[in-house]
Design a protein around this motif. Structure first.
Motif, PDB file in Angstrom:
ATOM      1  N   LEU A  24       0.831  -1.206   0.000  1.00  0.00           N
ATOM      2  CA  LEU A  24       0.000   0.000   0.000  1.00  0.00           C
ATOM      3  C   LEU A  24       0.868   1.259   0.000  1.00  0.00           C
ATOM      4  CD1 LEU A  24      -2.958  -0.734   2.478  1.00  0.00           C
ATOM      5  CD2 LEU A  24      -3.035  -0.553  -0.011  1.00  0.00           C
ATOM      6  N   GLN A  25       1.914   1.259   0.809  1.00  0.00           N
ATOM      7  CA  GLN A  25       2.809   2.418   0.850  1.00  0.00           C
ATOM      8  C   GLN A  25       3.518   2.614  -0.492  1.00  0.00           C
ATOM      9  OE1 GLN A  25       2.909   4.609   3.355  1.00  0.00           O
ATOM     10  NE2 GLN A  25       1.270   3.364   4.257  1.00  0.00           N
ATOM     11  N   PHE A  26       3.854   1.501  -1.112  1.00  0.00           N
ATOM     12  CA  PHE A  26       4.493   1.572  -2.428  1.00  0.00           C
ATOM     13  C   PHE A  26       3.541   2.196  -3.450  1.00  0.00           C
ATOM     14  CE2 PHE A  26       6.070   0.085  -6.474  1.00  0.00           C
ATOM     15  CZ  PHE A  26       7.445   0.022  -6.315  1.00  0.00           C
ATOM     16  N   GLY A  27       2.285   1.756  -3.417  1.00  0.00           N
ATOM     17  CA  GLY A  27       1.301   2.335  -4.332  1.00  0.00           C
ATOM     18  C   GLY A  27       1.085   3.816  -4.066  1.00  0.00           C
ATOM     19  N   LEU A  84       3.274  10.812  -9.265  1.00  0.00           N
ATOM     20  CA  LEU A  84       2.430  11.282 -10.372  1.00  0.00           C
ATOM     21  C   LEU A  84       1.762  12.611 -10.076  1.00  0.00           C
ATOM     22  CD1 LEU A  84       0.777   7.886 -11.392  1.00  0.00           C
ATOM     23  CD2 LEU A  84       2.627   9.093 -12.556  1.00  0.00           C
ATOM     24  N   GLY A  85       2.048  13.198  -8.889  1.00  0.00           N
ATOM     25  CA  GLY A  85       1.556  14.535  -8.599  1.00  0.00           C
ATOM     26  C   GLY A  85       0.314  14.602  -7.745  1.00  0.00           C
ATOM     27  N   MET A  86      -0.166  13.499  -7.183  1.00  0.00           N
ATOM     28  CA  MET A  86      -1.380  13.520  -6.371  1.00  0.00           C
ATOM     29  C   MET A  86      -1.069  14.072  -4.981  1.00  0.00           C
ATOM     30  SD  MET A  86      -4.037  10.377  -5.661  1.00  0.00           S
ATOM     31  CE  MET A  86      -4.431  10.260  -7.406  1.00  0.00           C
ATOM     32  N   GLU A  87      -2.022  14.764  -4.387  1.00  0.00           N
ATOM     33  CA  GLU A  87      -1.855  15.360  -3.070  1.00  0.00           C
ATOM     34  C   GLU A  87      -1.853  14.274  -1.993  1.00  0.00           C
ATOM     35  OE1 GLU A  87      -1.263  18.470  -2.394  1.00  0.00           O
ATOM     36  OE2 GLU A  87      -1.381  19.109  -4.487  1.00  0.00           O
ATOM     37  N   GLU A  98      -5.296  13.171  -0.600  1.00  0.00           N
ATOM     38  CA  GLU A  98      -6.036  12.314  -1.515  1.00  0.00           C
ATOM     39  C   GLU A  98      -5.429  10.907  -1.551  1.00  0.00           C
ATOM     40  OE1 GLU A  98      -8.229  12.929  -5.806  1.00  0.00           O
ATOM     41  OE2 GLU A  98      -6.418  14.059  -5.332  1.00  0.00           O
ATOM     42  N   ILE A  99      -4.096  10.836  -1.457  1.00  0.00           N
ATOM     43  CA  ILE A  99      -3.428   9.522  -1.423  1.00  0.00           C
ATOM     44  C   ILE A  99      -3.861   8.744  -0.191  1.00  0.00           C
ATOM     45  CG2 ILE A  99      -1.201   8.372  -1.175  1.00  0.00           C
ATOM     46  CD1 ILE A  99       0.019  10.643  -2.834  1.00  0.00           C
ATOM     47  N   GLU A 100      -3.911   9.425   0.978  1.00  0.00           N
ATOM     48  CA  GLU A 100      -4.324   8.753   2.201  1.00  0.00           C
ATOM     49  C   GLU A 100      -5.759   8.252   2.085  1.00  0.00           C
ATOM     50  OE1 GLU A 100      -2.646   7.850   4.889  1.00  0.00           O
ATOM     51  OE2 GLU A 100      -0.875   8.523   3.805  1.00  0.00           O
ATOM     52  N   ARG A 111     -13.161  10.530 -10.561  1.00  0.00           N
ATOM     53  CA  ARG A 111     -12.046  11.185  -9.891  1.00  0.00           C
ATOM     54  C   ARG A 111     -10.895  10.191  -9.806  1.00  0.00           C
ATOM     55  NH1 ARG A 111     -13.550  12.307  -3.791  1.00  0.00           N
ATOM     56  NH2 ARG A 111     -11.290  12.507  -3.737  1.00  0.00           N
ATOM     57  N   PRO A 112      -9.661  10.639  -9.627  1.00  0.00           N
ATOM     58  CA  PRO A 112      -8.505   9.736  -9.650  1.00  0.00           C
ATOM     59  C   PRO A 112      -8.383   8.873  -8.395  1.00  0.00           C
ATOM     60  CG  PRO A 112      -7.801  11.940  -9.107  1.00  0.00           C
ATOM     61  CD  PRO A 112      -9.249  12.051  -9.447  1.00  0.00           C
ATOM     62  N   THR A 113      -9.379   8.059  -8.118  1.00  0.00           N
ATOM     63  CA  THR A 113      -9.315   7.077  -7.032  1.00  0.00           C
ATOM     64  C   THR A 113     -10.014   5.821  -7.498  1.00  0.00           C
ATOM     65  OG1 THR A 113     -10.007   6.576  -4.789  1.00  0.00           O
ATOM     66  CG2 THR A 113     -11.415   8.081  -6.017  1.00  0.00           C
ATOM     67  N   PRO A 114      -9.567   4.659  -7.158  1.00  0.00           N
ATOM     68  CA  PRO A 114     -10.153   3.441  -7.681  1.00  0.00           C
ATOM     69  C   PRO A 114     -11.514   3.109  -7.083  1.00  0.00           C
ATOM     70  CG  PRO A 114      -8.419   2.931  -6.122  1.00  0.00           C
ATOM     71  CD  PRO A 114      -8.382   4.398  -6.347  1.00  0.00           C
ATOM     72  N   PHE A 115     -11.992   3.863  -6.069  1.00  0.00           N
ATOM     73  CA  PHE A 115     -13.269   3.551  -5.439  1.00  0.00           C
ATOM     74  C   PHE A 115     -14.077   4.837  -5.274  1.00  0.00           C
ATOM     75  CE2 PHE A 115     -10.166   0.514  -3.830  1.00  0.00           C
ATOM     76  CZ  PHE A 115     -10.735  -0.656  -4.273  1.00  0.00           C
ATOM     77  N   SER A 116     -15.386   4.716  -5.353  1.00  0.00           N
ATOM     78  CA  SER A 116     -16.232   5.884  -5.140  1.00  0.00           C
ATOM     79  C   SER A 116     -17.091   5.750  -3.898  1.00  0.00           C
ATOM     80  CB  SER A 116     -17.153   6.090  -6.359  1.00  0.00           C
ATOM     81  OG  SER A 116     -17.947   4.929  -6.564  1.00  0.00           O
TER      82      SER A 116
END
Length: 614
Positions: A527-530, A537-540, A543-545, A585-590
């Protein structure tokens, strides 16, 4: 080139590849090793088998490039500082072993009726161990980088250096008629030193700029060609100076070991090394002249075991004299008891200068080849029928009467990291492990690790499991882990049980066994690697958390469903139903993060981790 010649070349290539492809997997499946497979295949298709090849010496000369490339790759792994660290082993241990073996083997030759000079030539050739066979056997076992492997590598390097003075000595001992045409000894020495100096100069000041220039061109095939140029050029330079071509390649590797292109060079050379080294073993098998063996059967049948046994005894004696343990000394003696490829060079030079006649040359060559063929078999026999000596527990603390509030079982790479958090907060931790070498290594870093097998109930009691507030199972063996969990849950229910899980299936079994906490070893790091990839790639960060928390909760929900009885398929179905195909939005889940609290209803399930492959 005529079509018939083309056809013959294709037949030869197909025969070589076919023999290797069939024999090597078969011999490995039988537990006999790849080296013996190559040798047997070479004997089968050679001039004294099916007769598909009539000139194995030509193939052997070409295939020696495999040994050259092998030494280059070994050199890449040895930085100059490391090689300097081995200087005592190379020149001390190497000289002692070579001296003892030469004396012993010369005596064997004289016992068989040869004159002192001929016996010395035969013994000196047999002293030169097969670098290819020993290195291949060490590589298959993964022992090259270990201390006992490094000692053997050091001796092999000294033997490669020894071929030069031995050839000079053969020239000195030769009859005056033959010696009259020889190059003056001083000129040969100056030429050798000049070649060595030229190679060191090129390695230090020319090779790195060359590879920097080629890397800028971004042409992969040119980089591969440059790697081969370095290997073959360094071998040719040293050979022109009368030195060992393999030694030249090794030195080139050492000089490039601190280069930024080291890994690229290794990747480019490795395929050629493997193919040519296999071809070398095939050629050695072809070189066994069965007609010579048949004509001198009594001599060769007696000389081969006599030479191998004498050399092995000398090596064992030197190893014990230099404070090696019995298992290490025995292993070195068995692996290095054969002659090697440089013996062919020495015998040919001695024959050309009239020191030995053609018949003696053929006999000595057959003895060396047979010793090379027998070595893998001898290694297998010794390993199967001689039990390894039990490791000494001198200086190792035994698990007995321990009273720590936390008992940690297993101090491998996982346990070492876990212990740091506990020790940093002053927690009283008792650590046990059954790996003696690891315990000794831990002592060197200030850790006290007790010897004990955590799968035994008496050891757990002696380790303080009955009074421990928590027991952390950090072993790297799943079967042992399951046995420890069973014992702790049955006999020490007062302790909180924390267990390292190896994969998803193991995690489900641990939850069913009632552990208090488990974690799959690769999940959180993945998960930390991802998250780091998203950050690049520039994500805040916020948002990553959110993405990571959502993945963690989704996986926990799926894991909870699997534990409850739905199985892996039901868990995957739930995951896929809640994963939109085209997120806005740039997240795999909504799905909102608040959904996922139900997993607290299942003890142990909160520690869910990666997909089933983790």
């Amino acid at each position: 080139m005529a079509p018939e010649q083309d056809s013959n070349m294709l037949i030869s290539a197909v025969a070589l590849l076919g023999a290797a492809v069939i024999a090597v997997p078969l011999f490995r499946r039988l537990g006999l090793g790849s080296v013996l497979g190559y040798l047997a295949a070479g004997l089968l298709i050679g001039p004294f088998g099916l007769g598909l090849f009539s000139d194995p010496q030509a193939i052997l000369h070409f295939a020696e490039l495999g040994v050259v490339m092998f030494l280059f790759i070994i050199g890449l792994e040895m930085r100059p500082s490391h090689l300097w660290h081995l200087r005592k082993q190379i020149f001390g241990l190497g000289a002692l072993q070579i001296g003892a073996c030469t004396l012993g083997l010369t005596g064997v030759g004289m016992a068989f009726g040869f004159s002192p000079v001929v016996a010395f030539v035969g013994g000196a050739g047999f002293v030169l161990t097969s670098t290819a066979i020993v290195m291949q056997l060490l590589a298959e076992r993964g022992d090259i980088a270990l201390p006992h492997g490094q000692k053997m590598v050091s001796v092999l390097l000294f033997e490669d250096l020894l071929i030069v003075p031995l050839l000079a000595l053969v020239s000195f001992l030769s009859p005056s008629v033959a010696a009259a045409t020889d190059t003056p000894h001083w000129l040969a020495i100056v030429t050798g030193i000049g070649s060595l100096a030229a190679l060191i100069f090129a390695g230090l000041w020319l090779l790195n700029p060359l590879f920097s220039l080629l890397a800028a061109a971004r042409t992969r095939e040119v980089m591969a060609a440059a790697a081969l140029l370095v290997v073959l050029g360094s071998a040719l330079l040293m050979e022109a100076g009368g030195l060992s071509s393999a030694m030249g390649a090794f030195l080139a590797g050492v000089l490039l070991s601190e280069s930024t292109f080291r890994h690229q060079l290794e990747a480019d050379v490795e395929p050629f090394r493997g193919l040519l080294l296999g071809l070398f073993f095939l050629a050695v098998g072809m070189s066994l002249d069965l007609s010579v063996v048949a004509e001198n059967l009594a001599l060769i049948a007696a000389a081969v075991p006599a030479m191998m046994l004498t050399k092995a005894l000398c090596i064992y004696f030197v190893a014990r004299l230099t404070h090696s343990s019995h298992p290490e000394a025995l292993d070195r003696a068995v692996l290095m008891a054969q002659g090697g490829e440089f013996a062919f060079v020495l015998y040919s030079a001695a024959s050309a200068r009239g020191l030995i006649d053609a018949q003696v040359n053929a006999n000595f060559t057959a003895i060396v080849v047979l010793s090379m063929v027998l070595t893998p078999l001898v290694v297998i026999v010794v390993r199967r029928f001689i039990q390894p000596a039990r490791q000494s527990l001198d200086g190792i603390p035994i698990a007995e009467g321990l009273t720590g509030s936390v008992l940690m079982i297993g101090f491998g790479r996982f346990g070492q990291v876990v212990s740091q958090a506990l020790l940093a907060r002053g927690v009283d931790v008792s650590i046990i492990d059954s790996d003696i070498e690891m315990i000794r290594a831990a002592q060197g870093f200030g850790f006290t690790v007790y010897y004990g097998d955590g799968t035994r109930l008496d050891v757990l009691r002696a380790s303080g499991a009955g009074n421990a507030r928590a027991i952390a199972v950090c072993v790297d063996n799943r079967k042992a882990s399951d046995r420890i969990v069973e014992l702790v849950r049955s006999e020490f229910p007062q302790a909180k049980l924390l267990v390292r899980a190896f994969d998803r299936e193991h995690a489900r079994l641990l939850v069913g066994a009632g552990v208090d906490y488990h974690i799959r070893e690769t999940f959180e790091s993945a998960l930390q690697f991802g998250g780091a990839a998203l950050r690049q790639l520039g994500m805040e960060d916020a948002e990553i958390e959110e993405v990571i928390d959502t993945i963690r909760e989704r996986d926990a929900e799926r894991f909870a469903l699997e534990v409850a009885g739905g199985g892996y398929e039901a868990g995957m179905g739930m995951l896929l139903r809640n994963t939109p195909q085209a997120p806005t939005r740039p997240t795999p889940f909504s799905k909102p993060r608040s959904e996922g609290k139900a997993l607290n209803e299942i003890p142990g399930a909160a520690q869910a981790s990666a997909p089933s492959s983790s």
